[in-house]
Design an enzyme around this catalytic site. Structure first.
Site, PDB file in Angstrom:
ATOM      1  N   LYS A   1       0.817  -1.237   0.000  1.00 29.55           N
ATOM      2  CA  LYS A   1       0.000   0.000   0.000  1.00 29.55           C
ATOM      3  C   LYS A   1       0.836   1.265   0.000  1.00 29.55           C
ATOM      4  O   LYS A   1       0.646   2.158   0.835  1.00 29.55           O
ATOM      5  CB  LYS A   1      -0.960  -0.012   1.194  1.00 29.55           C
ATOM      6  CG  LYS A   1      -1.957  -1.155   1.163  1.00 29.55           C
ATOM      7  CD  LYS A   1      -2.999  -1.049   2.242  1.00 29.55           C
ATOM      8  CE  LYS A   1      -3.929  -2.243   2.281  1.00 29.55           C
ATOM      9  NZ  LYS A   1      -3.293  -3.513   2.677  1.00 29.55           N
TER      10      LYS A   1
HETATM   11  O1  LIG Z   1      -9.298  -3.160   1.748  1.00 26.81           O
HETATM   12  C1  LIG Z   1      -8.393  -3.915   2.130  1.00 26.81           C
HETATM   13  C2  LIG Z   1      -7.142  -3.900   1.565  1.00 26.81           C
HETATM   14  C3  LIG Z   1      -6.216  -4.801   1.993  1.00 26.81           C
HETATM   15  N1  LIG Z   1      -6.507  -5.707   2.967  1.00 26.81           N
HETATM   16  C4  LIG Z   1      -5.430  -6.651   3.363  1.00 26.81           C
HETATM   17  O2  LIG Z   1      -5.870  -7.973   3.041  1.00 26.81           O
HETATM   18  C5  LIG Z   1      -5.544  -8.870   4.098  1.00 26.81           C
HETATM   19  C6  LIG Z   1      -6.823  -9.394   4.714  1.00 26.81           C
HETATM   20  O3  LIG Z   1      -6.537 -10.359   5.669  1.00 26.81           O
HETATM   21  P1  LIG Z   1      -7.672 -11.302   6.322  1.00 26.81           P
HETATM   22  O4  LIG Z   1      -6.931 -12.119   7.298  1.00 26.81           O
HETATM   23  O5  LIG Z   1      -8.262 -12.128   5.199  1.00 26.81           O
HETATM   24  O6  LIG Z   1      -8.669 -10.410   6.961  1.00 26.81           O
HETATM   25  C7  LIG Z   1      -4.680  -8.081   5.074  1.00 26.81           C
HETATM   26  O7  LIG Z   1      -3.328  -8.252   4.696  1.00 26.81           O
HETATM   27  C8  LIG Z   1      -5.103  -6.643   4.853  1.00 26.81           C
HETATM   28  O8  LIG Z   1      -4.067  -5.734   5.133  1.00 26.81           O
HETATM   29  C9  LIG Z   1      -7.738  -5.710   3.520  1.00 26.81           C
HETATM   30  O9  LIG Z   1      -8.059  -6.504   4.422  1.00 26.81           O
HETATM   31  N2  LIG Z   1      -8.657  -4.806   3.087  1.00 26.81           N
END
Ligand SMILES: O=c1ccn([C@@H]2O[C@H](COP(=O)(O)O)[C@@H](O)[C@H]2O)c(=O)[nH]1
Length: 278
Positions: free
Chosen positions: A96
């Site tokens: 990001k």
């Molecule tokens: O809008 C967003 C953008 C990035 N993320 C990232 O994805 C994963 C989600 O992890 P989970 O364990 O499936 O919840 C995490 O690395 C976030 O930084 C997001 O969740 N939402």
């Protein structure tokens, strides 16, 4: 050099529409019986790579969980990226990044220049210094077959206050991001290389994704509460471009490699069922 859009299209055709994140949370290290240190991180990343690298279309290491261990964590990230790529996965580094253009140029070199130790297939980027400030990333990505996924409508509840604010021309901030990325992908076949991040948790927001012509990364599935069925509500007729993304939902099954693979297969089957009906 083939574009990222072409490479992603092929990877999804061969391995299925799925992205799995490698997010070595301290809690997950503990759950896997690993220590919350560089050794634990290394073991976690190796097991996740073994389980996912040769079968998932896109693997998304979350940079923050490697960076928290400093230079030794970043070294492990570098070797994880290399191993995942040589196992055939496309690597999307969730980092990001965003800044003024001259600094974005350095971020672009760090992640999208094939001579960099952190070179990946694609990165996530933040558009809040203006989508135009990300131009050096778009240019380097286009030159080397890379991709950039720009945050549009994120999965966290706090995002809405900024992203759904209405700009002077009556569009939401998110819609202006969507429209600018759509321009970059115009005419690309079968898919553009510039994607958007749209959370699976956000429901029907009325945003128009019909002209994006690029991949729509959908995090928020599993641990954040969204299900594959929610993809229908969020994406409607844009479902065929969606790349569903899970991290903790899959990683909770570790450290057993077979168990990680089995949850991954279930997640893929759930998503296929929804996307195939589109
Ligand atoms: O809008 C967003 C953008 C990035 N993320 C990232 O994805 C994963 C989600 O992890 P989970 O364990 O499936 O919840 C995490 O690395 C976030 O930084 C997001 O969740 N939402």
């Amino acid at each position: 050099m083939e574009s990222f859009g072409v490479r992603l299209h092929r990877a999804v055709a061969e391995r299925g529409p799925l992205c799995v994140g490698i997010d070595p949370h301290p809690g997950l290290l503990g759950r896997w019986g690993l220590s919350d240190d560089v050794r634990g991180l290394d073991r976690f990343a190796r097991i996740a790579t073994e389980a996912l690298g040769d079968r998932v279309a896109v693997v998304k290491p979350q940079s923050a969980f490697f960076e928290r261990f400093g230079s030794r964590g970043v070294e492990i990230l570098e070797s994880t990226i290399r191993q995942l790529r040589s196992a055939g996965a496309l690597v999307l580094l969730d980092v990001k990044r965003g800044d003024i253009g001259s600094t974005v140029s350095a971020y672009a070199s760090a992640y999208l220049d094939p001579s960099s130790p952190l070179y990946v297939d694609a990165v996530t980027a933040s558009p809040y210094l203006g989508v135009g400030s990300l131009a050096p990333m778009f240019e380097l990505a286009a030159a080397h077959g890379g991709g950039v996924f720009v945050l549009a409508l994120t999965s966290n509840p706090e995002g809405a206050a900024v992203q759904r604010a209405v700009a002077a021309d009556g569009r939401t901030v998110a819609q202006t991001v969507i429209d600018e990325i759509s321009q970059l992908n115009r005419g690309a076949e079968p898919l553009g290389s510039f994607g958007l991040v749209v959370g699976a948790t956000i429901g029907d927001t009325g945003h128009d994704l019909s002209a994006v012509n690029g991949p729509l990364l959908a995090p928020g599935l599993g641990a954040q509460g969204a299900t594959a069925a929610d993809l229908r509500t969020v994406f409607g007729s844009s479902l065929p471009s969606v790349l569903p993304s899970y991290s903790r939902e899959v990683l909770n099954a570790g450290p057993d490699v077979a168990a990680l693979r089995s949850v991954t297969e279930r997640a893929l089957a759930d998503c296929r069922a929804v996307l195939a009906a589109a």
